[in-house]
Design a protein around this motif. Structure first.
Motif, PDB file in Angstrom:
ATOM      1  N   ILE A 122      -5.280  -1.763  -9.877  1.00 48.87           N
ATOM      2  CA  ILE A 122      -6.469  -2.646  -9.400  1.00 48.87           C
ATOM      3  C   ILE A 122      -6.192  -2.960  -7.922  1.00 48.87           C
ATOM      4  CG2 ILE A 122      -7.750  -4.398  -9.407  1.00 48.87           C
ATOM      5  CD1 ILE A 122      -7.689  -4.615 -12.395  1.00 48.87           C
ATOM      6  N   ALA A 123      -5.020  -3.186  -7.452  1.00 45.47           N
ATOM      7  CA  ALA A 123      -4.386  -4.052  -6.239  1.00 45.47           C
ATOM      8  C   ALA A 123      -4.413  -2.627  -5.409  1.00 45.47           C
ATOM      9  CB  ALA A 123      -3.310  -4.898  -5.974  1.00 45.47           C
ATOM     10  N   THR A 124      -3.793  -1.466  -5.961  1.00 43.46           N
ATOM     11  CA  THR A 124      -3.223  -0.280  -5.019  1.00 43.46           C
ATOM     12  C   THR A 124      -4.816   0.468  -4.980  1.00 43.46           C
ATOM     13  OG1 THR A 124      -1.417   0.072  -6.271  1.00 43.46           O
ATOM     14  CG2 THR A 124      -3.268   1.252  -5.000  1.00 43.46           C
ATOM     15  N   ASP A 145      -6.607   0.959  -0.764  1.00 47.87           N
ATOM     16  CA  ASP A 145      -7.318   2.083  -1.188  1.00 47.87           C
ATOM     17  C   ASP A 145      -8.226   1.771  -0.545  1.00 47.87           C
ATOM     18  OD1 ASP A 145      -4.750   3.192  -1.697  1.00 47.87           O
ATOM     19  OD2 ASP A 145      -5.300   3.974  -3.165  1.00 47.87           O
ATOM     20  N   ASP A 146      -8.912   1.849  -1.066  1.00 53.40           N
ATOM     21  CA  ASP A 146     -10.867   1.534  -0.673  1.00 53.40           C
ATOM     22  C   ASP A 146     -10.664   0.373   0.777  1.00 53.40           C
ATOM     23  OD1 ASP A 146     -11.376   2.891  -2.845  1.00 53.40           O
ATOM     24  OD2 ASP A 146     -11.970   0.713  -4.032  1.00 53.40           O
ATOM     25  N   ALA A 147     -10.088  -0.813   0.902  1.00 51.74           N
ATOM     26  CA  ALA A 147     -10.091  -0.999   2.257  1.00 51.74           C
ATOM     27  C   ALA A 147      -9.263  -0.292   3.339  1.00 51.74           C
ATOM     28  CB  ALA A 147      -9.080  -2.571   1.934  1.00 51.74           C
ATOM     29  N   LEU A 148      -8.562   0.918   3.147  1.00 53.59           N
ATOM     30  CA  LEU A 148      -7.802   1.943   3.687  1.00 53.59           C
ATOM     31  C   LEU A 148      -9.151   2.581   4.322  1.00 53.59           C
ATOM     32  CD1 LEU A 148      -4.318   1.883   2.897  1.00 53.59           C
ATOM     33  CD2 LEU A 148      -5.267   0.925   4.866  1.00 53.59           C
ATOM     34  N   ALA A 149      -9.470   2.910   3.140  1.00 52.51           N
ATOM     35  CA  ALA A 149     -10.968   4.370   3.607  1.00 52.51           C
ATOM     36  C   ALA A 149     -12.061   3.585   4.645  1.00 52.51           C
ATOM     37  CB  ALA A 149     -11.438   4.382   2.687  1.00 52.51           C
ATOM     38  N   LEU A 162       1.249  -3.362 -14.693  1.00 49.04           N
ATOM     39  CA  LEU A 162       0.524  -1.879 -14.150  1.00 49.04           C
ATOM     40  C   LEU A 162      -0.798  -1.709 -13.079  1.00 49.04           C
ATOM     41  CD1 LEU A 162       2.834   0.383 -16.114  1.00 49.04           C
ATOM     42  CD2 LEU A 162       3.040  -0.520 -13.794  1.00 49.04           C
ATOM     43  N   GLN A 163      -2.157  -2.394 -14.849  1.00 48.58           N
ATOM     44  CA  GLN A 163      -3.036  -2.420 -14.558  1.00 48.58           C
ATOM     45  C   GLN A 163      -3.732  -3.078 -13.327  1.00 48.58           C
ATOM     46  OE1 GLN A 163      -4.259  -3.534 -18.337  1.00 48.58           O
ATOM     47  NE2 GLN A 163      -4.868  -1.696 -18.964  1.00 48.58           N
ATOM     48  N   GLY A 164      -2.739  -4.472 -13.511  1.00 56.00           N
ATOM     49  CA  GLY A 164      -3.141  -5.062 -12.589  1.00 56.00           C
ATOM     50  C   GLY A 164      -2.652  -4.317 -10.798  1.00 56.00           C
ATOM     51  N   GLU A 165      -0.891  -3.742 -11.035  1.00 56.11           N
ATOM     52  CA  GLU A 165      -1.203  -3.170  -9.728  1.00 56.11           C
ATOM     53  C   GLU A 165      -2.172  -1.458  -9.347  1.00 56.11           C
ATOM     54  OE1 GLU A 165       1.593  -3.783  -7.033  1.00 56.11           O
ATOM     55  OE2 GLU A 165       1.520  -5.781  -8.244  1.00 56.11           O
TER      56      GLU A 165
END
Length: 165
Positions: free
Chosen positions: A107-109, A113-117, A102-105
């Motif tokens: 971080i990936a999310t 989100d940062d890339a999309l932003a 869940l932590q890995g997911e």
């Protein structure tokens, strides 16, 4: 008390009462034949001794089997406790793996989100630049149209200073 235990105690008390009531007859000597020899001994006392010996043998067997049973129960209990510890460790391991997943997911999310932003901000900057350019072009176009209209109006109207004289 269980019914079997109660019956056993009553049976032993019955035998003890019978022996107490007939103790003189139990002690009377009789000729006993053992197959290879003949002995003078009290028959009741011999039978009572045999009964006591059988009782001791059965009690020893009972104690032996009860001890075996208790040892088996302890062994099974120990194995069950070991299995419970292993199951708890496995469950804790699964929780740890799930937490890491869940932590890995997360971080990936967050990275997505940062890339999309960033892409959204870049696109908004492009749209803003294009909109600013369009507004400037429209402003220039309107200024040119207004200037052209002013030129036309000046050509058609006589100068305002010469008409008043």
């Amino acid at each position: 008390m269980k019914i079997r235990t109660l019956l056993l105690v009553l049976f032993i008390l019955f035998i003890a009462g019978f022996v107490a009531l007939n103790f003189e007859q139990i002690l009377q000597p009789t000729a006993l034949n053992f197959g290879f020899t003949q002995v003078q001994a009290p028959m009741g006392l011999v039978l009572l001794g045999m009964l006591a010996l059988v009782l001791v043998v059965f009690l020893a067997a009972l104690v032996y089997y009860q001890t075996l049973h208790l040892m088996e129960v302890r062994r099974i209990t120990r194995e069950a406790a070991d299995q419970r510890v292993l199951a708890d460790k496995a469950e804790a391991s699964r929780f740890t793996e799930l937490r890491q997943y869940l932590q890995g997911e997360q971080i990936a999310t967050t990275a997505r989100d940062d890339a999309l932003a960033e892409r959204l901000h870049a696109k908004l900057d492009q749209v803003q630049a294009a909109l600013t350019q369009v507004i400037e072009q429209n402003g220039n176009g309107l200024s040119a149209s207004i200037g052209e209209l002013e030129d036309r109006m000046e050509r058609r109207l006589p100068p305002s200073g010469s008409a008043s004289i």
